[in-house]
Design an enzyme around this catalytic site. Structure first.
Site, PDB file in Angstrom:
ATOM      1  N   LYS A  30      46.984  21.941  44.571  1.00  0.00           N
ATOM      2  CA  LYS A  30      47.255  22.471  43.220  1.00  0.00           C
ATOM      3  C   LYS A  30      48.631  23.116  43.188  1.00  0.00           C
ATOM      4  O   LYS A  30      49.093  23.653  44.196  1.00  0.00           O
ATOM      5  CB  LYS A  30      46.221  23.531  42.860  1.00  0.00           C
ATOM      6  CG  LYS A  30      44.828  22.968  42.655  1.00  0.00           C
ATOM      7  CD  LYS A  30      43.855  24.075  42.359  1.00  0.00           C
ATOM      8  CE  LYS A  30      42.433  23.539  42.385  1.00  0.00           C
ATOM      9  NZ  LYS A  30      41.445  24.596  42.462  1.00  0.00           N
TER      10      LYS A  30
ATOM     11  N   GLY B 181      51.240  26.147  41.793  1.00  0.00           N
ATOM     12  CA  GLY B 181      51.139  27.559  41.389  1.00  0.00           C
ATOM     13  C   GLY B 181      51.375  28.555  42.502  1.00  0.00           C
ATOM     14  O   GLY B 181      51.652  29.720  42.246  1.00  0.00           O
TER      15      GLY B 181
ATOM     16  N   THR C  70      51.022  31.103  45.895  1.00  0.00           N
ATOM     17  CA  THR C  70      50.193  32.268  46.218  1.00  0.00           C
ATOM     18  C   THR C  70      49.783  32.997  44.953  1.00  0.00           C
ATOM     19  O   THR C  70      48.620  33.366  44.774  1.00  0.00           O
ATOM     20  CB  THR C  70      50.998  33.237  47.122  1.00  0.00           C
ATOM     21  OG1 THR C  70      51.459  32.520  48.249  1.00  0.00           O
ATOM     22  CG2 THR C  70      50.161  34.417  47.560  1.00  0.00           C
TER      23      THR C  70
ATOM     24  N   GLU D 198      45.577  53.932  56.005  1.00  0.00           N
ATOM     25  CA  GLU D 198      47.029  53.708  55.933  1.00  0.00           C
ATOM     26  C   GLU D 198      47.703  54.478  57.066  1.00  0.00           C
ATOM     27  O   GLU D 198      47.470  55.670  57.240  1.00  0.00           O
ATOM     28  CB  GLU D 198      47.563  54.185  54.569  1.00  0.00           C
ATOM     29  CG  GLU D 198      49.072  54.230  54.432  1.00  0.00           C
ATOM     30  CD  GLU D 198      49.761  52.895  54.689  1.00  0.00           C
ATOM     31  OE1 GLU D 198      49.387  51.902  54.044  1.00  0.00           O
ATOM     32  OE2 GLU D 198      50.668  52.857  55.546  1.00  0.00           O
TER      33      GLU D 198
ATOM     34  N   HIS E 173      51.957  56.781  16.891  1.00  0.00           N
ATOM     35  CA  HIS E 173      50.877  57.692  17.228  1.00  0.00           C
ATOM     36  C   HIS E 173      49.582  57.178  16.634  1.00  0.00           C
ATOM     37  O   HIS E 173      49.576  56.740  15.480  1.00  0.00           O
ATOM     38  CB  HIS E 173      51.174  59.084  16.644  1.00  0.00           C
ATOM     39  CG  HIS E 173      50.039  60.045  16.825  1.00  0.00           C
ATOM     40  ND1 HIS E 173      49.774  60.630  18.042  1.00  0.00           N
ATOM     41  CD2 HIS E 173      49.083  60.493  15.965  1.00  0.00           C
ATOM     42  CE1 HIS E 173      48.717  61.428  17.915  1.00  0.00           C
ATOM     43  NE2 HIS E 173      48.284  61.357  16.660  1.00  0.00           N
TER      44      HIS E 173
HETATM   45  C1  LIG Z   1      46.389  39.271  46.994  1.00  0.00           C
HETATM   46  C2  LIG Z   1      47.774  39.244  46.393  1.00  0.00           C
HETATM   47  C3  LIG Z   1      47.973  39.786  45.150  1.00  0.00           C
HETATM   48  C4  LIG Z   1      49.252  39.774  44.582  1.00  0.00           C
HETATM   49  N1  LIG Z   1      49.420  40.309  43.351  1.00  0.00           N
HETATM   50  C5  LIG Z   1      50.646  40.312  42.788  1.00  0.00           C
HETATM   51  C6  LIG Z   1      50.846  40.852  41.498  1.00  0.00           C
HETATM   52  O1  LIG Z   1      49.918  41.328  40.863  1.00  0.00           O
HETATM   53  N2  LIG Z   1      52.097  40.813  40.973  1.00  0.00           N
HETATM   54  C7  LIG Z   1      53.155  40.277  41.659  1.00  0.00           C
HETATM   55  O2  LIG Z   1      54.279  40.279  41.137  1.00  0.00           O
HETATM   56  N3  LIG Z   1      52.983  39.758  42.889  1.00  0.00           N
HETATM   57  C8  LIG Z   1      51.772  39.759  43.469  1.00  0.00           C
HETATM   58  N4  LIG Z   1      51.598  39.199  44.703  1.00  0.00           N
HETATM   59  C9  LIG Z   1      52.772  38.636  45.389  1.00  0.00           C
HETATM   60  C10 LIG Z   1      53.102  37.244  44.833  1.00  0.00           C
HETATM   61  O3  LIG Z   1      51.973  36.419  44.907  1.00  0.00           O
HETATM   62  C11 LIG Z   1      54.262  36.634  45.598  1.00  0.00           C
HETATM   63  O4  LIG Z   1      55.349  37.540  45.621  1.00  0.00           O
HETATM   64  C12 LIG Z   1      54.721  35.338  44.960  1.00  0.00           C
HETATM   65  O5  LIG Z   1      53.676  34.397  44.925  1.00  0.00           O
HETATM   66  C13 LIG Z   1      55.916  34.749  45.698  1.00  0.00           C
HETATM   67  O6  LIG Z   1      56.300  33.580  45.069  1.00  0.00           O
HETATM   68  P1  LIG Z   1      57.050  32.394  45.829  1.00  0.00           P
HETATM   69  O7  LIG Z   1      57.263  31.340  44.812  1.00  0.00           O
HETATM   70  O8  LIG Z   1      58.192  32.940  46.577  1.00  0.00           O
HETATM   71  O9  LIG Z   1      56.021  31.901  46.960  1.00  0.00           O
HETATM   72  P2  LIG Z   1      54.507  31.445  46.927  1.00  0.00           P
HETATM   73  O10 LIG Z   1      53.815  31.877  45.708  1.00  0.00           O
HETATM   74  O11 LIG Z   1      53.936  31.865  48.243  1.00  0.00           O
HETATM   75  O12 LIG Z   1      54.588  29.870  46.850  1.00  0.00           O
HETATM   76  C14 LIG Z   1      55.122  29.105  47.878  1.00  0.00           C
HETATM   77  C15 LIG Z   1      54.521  27.720  47.803  1.00  0.00           C
HETATM   78  O13 LIG Z   1      55.201  26.883  48.723  1.00  0.00           O
HETATM   79  C16 LIG Z   1      54.278  25.985  49.307  1.00  0.00           C
HETATM   80  N5  LIG Z   1      54.872  25.500  50.552  1.00  0.00           N
HETATM   81  C17 LIG Z   1      55.192  26.228  51.659  1.00  0.00           C
HETATM   82  N6  LIG Z   1      55.785  25.425  52.591  1.00  0.00           N
HETATM   83  C18 LIG Z   1      55.819  24.171  52.046  1.00  0.00           C
HETATM   84  C19 LIG Z   1      56.324  22.934  52.501  1.00  0.00           C
HETATM   85  N7  LIG Z   1      56.919  22.809  53.691  1.00  0.00           N
HETATM   86  N8  LIG Z   1      56.182  21.855  51.695  1.00  0.00           N
HETATM   87  C20 LIG Z   1      55.591  21.970  50.468  1.00  0.00           C
HETATM   88  N9  LIG Z   1      55.107  23.129  49.995  1.00  0.00           N
HETATM   89  C21 LIG Z   1      55.236  24.214  50.764  1.00  0.00           C
HETATM   90  C22 LIG Z   1      53.037  26.841  49.485  1.00  0.00           C
HETATM   91  O14 LIG Z   1      51.880  26.029  49.610  1.00  0.00           O
HETATM   92  C23 LIG Z   1      53.057  27.666  48.210  1.00  0.00           C
HETATM   93  O15 LIG Z   1      52.306  27.044  47.192  1.00  0.00           O
HETATM   94  C24 LIG Z   1      50.325  39.191  45.291  1.00  0.00           C
HETATM   95  C25 LIG Z   1      50.116  38.614  46.547  1.00  0.00           C
HETATM   96  C26 LIG Z   1      48.852  38.648  47.098  1.00  0.00           C
HETATM   97  C27 LIG Z   1      48.643  38.017  48.447  1.00  0.00           C
END
Ligand SMILES: Cc1cc2nc3c(=O)[nH]c(=O)nc-3n(C[C@H](O)[C@H](O)[C@H](O)COP(=O)(O)OP(=O)(O)OC[C@H]3O[C@@H](n4cnc5c(N)ncnc54)[C@H](O)[C@@H]3O)c2cc1C
Length: 464
Positions: free
Chosen positions: A39, A41, A43, A204, A443
């Site tokens: 899918k 989207g 993390t 913590e 308000h």
């Molecule tokens: C439990 C939890 C709750 C969170 N809540 C929040 C929140 O409320 N608000 C907020 O701002 N942030 C939150 N975060 C943090 C946020 O999810 C991340 O900062 C954000 O997803 C980072 O985005 P990104 O695009 O850098 O990476 P990611 O979202 O990690 O996406 C990277 C993608 O790359 C793909 N990928 C990796 N290597 C390869 C490859 N070689 N080939 C093809 N695909 C690959 C992965 O499968 C993944 O889908 C939370 C994180 C967690 C774990």
């Protein structure tokens, strides 16, 4: 067969990669986004922001129903069907992921499923369900994000010792849960499971929970979580964990007890960037403590290869990843762009009570040499907070005295994560405290607390 050529290939479809893909499509680039997961989207949508907030919403409704009696509403004591709550969470996640596919179609972004690897300065190989394929790219963006960090002291097994990916899939509410790490992720899960009826211990190592937030906010949150029955142990280091017949036993140091037993342990002590298998070293792309090194325009040592989001050493937040993705795409398109000011990144924790902040804490502002004045306004003194029965917390405004510029705003309380938006605008516009206090606020609203705190920073709060 000739390889297909793109203006930009993005590896990773998280909030960094997919947003960058959409922006590139808008700017007329021929763009592909590679995603190893079935899918789109990343993390945030699949294992982070969205599913946690869906469970937090269930938790908050459960708590509201428990308090219904105080509003004159008679209902039977609510019970939680966690399997149903998980199904709803999954529906929300899937609908958001389909939303990314829709955006890709709308903006002519090619989504490709498979593991991406950079095989040459302008070449990406994808190992997908239909085998290996090679694509050409004028520009490449590394948006591979992060995964939970493993530490030898707490070996995650997915059964009793869990990371955030595992705990999001629980189909049974544990009797007790120890949470290691009181950053945003640990604190949110502690909040969810306390509402679900679990006995929660939040541990913590640093002297206070949510250690990056203002000291007064951490102290208020600790008080509020303890009131909710969460056993908060700050300044406490876990030495070891062993599996017992029914759960886990933690050996602790520095806190009020030496041992904690629980059915489950959640390890929430951070994440590591995903850089493996990308061939970065061979391409001369430098790393800094595991993160891809970039300049303020997100360019790596190879100027046509950009990196954004959790894979670089900036705050682990979805909105940061998205802003970096847009900046990088606009930079490669030759648009006039400004580097991101990381002092203006909002930080939100969606526990109960919520915590949100932007800008400098009082301590940081003093460390930077500003002559600081602060204003604080408690929700106990606010009409709307009393109306909705949410009087825990406060708004704190940090300003400097030379130009009266607002340096930081820190909120703990109901709707804090929405209330912070006006503070983000004030900081982005280099607004003064006087401008914030003279801005008329409707308000009765929770947002009046921001205006009152700005008044208080001039010694002129009306309602306290
Ligand atoms: C439990 C939890 C709750 C969170 N809540 C929040 C929140 O409320 N608000 C907020 O701002 N942030 C939150 N975060 C943090 C946020 O999810 C991340 O900062 C954000 O997803 C980072 O985005 P990104 O695009 O850098 O990476 P990611 O979202 O990690 O996406 C990277 C993608 O790359 C793909 N990928 C990796 N290597 C390869 C490859 N070689 N080939 C093809 N695909 C690959 C992965 O499968 C993944 O889908 C939370 C994180 C967690 C774990």
């Amino acid at each position: 067969m000739a390889r297909e050529e793109f203006d930009l290939i993005i590896i990773g479809s998280g909030p960094g990669g997919y947003v960058a893909g959409v922006r590139a499509g808008q700017l007329g680039m021929k763009v592909a986004v590679i995603e190893r997961d079935p899918k789109f989207g990343g993390t945030c949508l699949l294992r982070g922001c969205i599913p946690t907030k869906a469970l937090l919403h269930t938790a908050s409704i459960l708590d509201e129903i428990r308090e219904a009696d105080t509003l004159g509403i008679q209902v039977a004591a609510p019970t939680l069907d966690i399997v149903k709550a998980q199904e709803r969470k999954q529906k929300v996640v899937d609908s958001n992921s389909r939303g990314v596919e829709f955006l890709f179609k709308k903006n002519k972004v090619t989504g490709i499923h498979g593991l991406g690897r950079i095989t040459g300065p302008h070449e990406v190989e994808v190992e997908g369900p239909d085998g290996r394929k090679t694509y050409g790219a004028k520009n490449i963006m590394i948006a591979t994000g992060s995964v939970p960090r493993d530490v030898p002291i707490a070996p995650v097994d997915g059964e009793r010792i869990l990371n955030s990916d595992h705990i999001l899939e629980l189909k049974k509410v544990p009797q007790s849960l120890a949470v290691l790490g009181a950053g945003a992720v640990g604190t949110e899960f502690a909040s969810i499971y306390a509402s679900f009826g679990t006995k929660v211990t939040l541990i913590e190592m640093l002297p206070r929970i949510l250690p990056i937030e203002d000291e007064e906010v951490s102290a208020e949150l600790q008080k509020a979580l303890r009131k909710r029955g969460i056993d908060v142990m700050a300044g406490t280091k876990m030495q070891s964990v062993e599996r017992t017949e029914n759960g886990v036993r933690l050996k602790l140091e520095g806190g009020k007890v030496d041992t904690v037993e629980a059915e489950l342990l959640l390890v929430a002590i951070g994440r590591r960037p995903v850089t493996e298998n990308l061939n970065l070293e061979a391409l001369g792309i430098e790393l800094d403590r595991g993160y891809v090194k970039v300049n303020p325009f997100m360019q790596t040592a190879q100027p046509h290869i950009y990196a954004i989001g959790d894979v670089i050493n900036t705050p682990w937040l979805a909105h940061v990843a998205s802003a970096e993705g847009i900046l990088a795409v606009e930079h490669m398109a030759g648009l006039p762009v400004k580097p991101i000011n990381y002092d203006r990144v909002p930080s939100c924790t969606y526990c109960d009570p919520e915590v949100a902040s932007v800008g400098l804490t009082e301590t940081k502002a003093r460390e930077r040499g500003y002559d600081v004045k602060v204003g604080k306004f408690p929700f106990t003194a606010l009409g709307k907070a009393k109306v909705i029965g949410k009087t825990t917390g406060f708004v704190k405004v940090v300003r400097e005295t030379k130009y009266d510029e607002v340096l930081g705003v820190h909120i703990i309380g109901a709707h804090a994560t929405d209330l912070i938006a006006e503070a983000c605008v004030a900081l982005q516009m280099e607004g003064t405290d006087e401008e914030l206090m003279r801005t008329m606020h409707a308000h009765p609203t929770m947002s009046e607390a921001v205006m009152e705190a700005a008044h208080a920073a001039h010694g002129a709060a009306i309602h306290i």
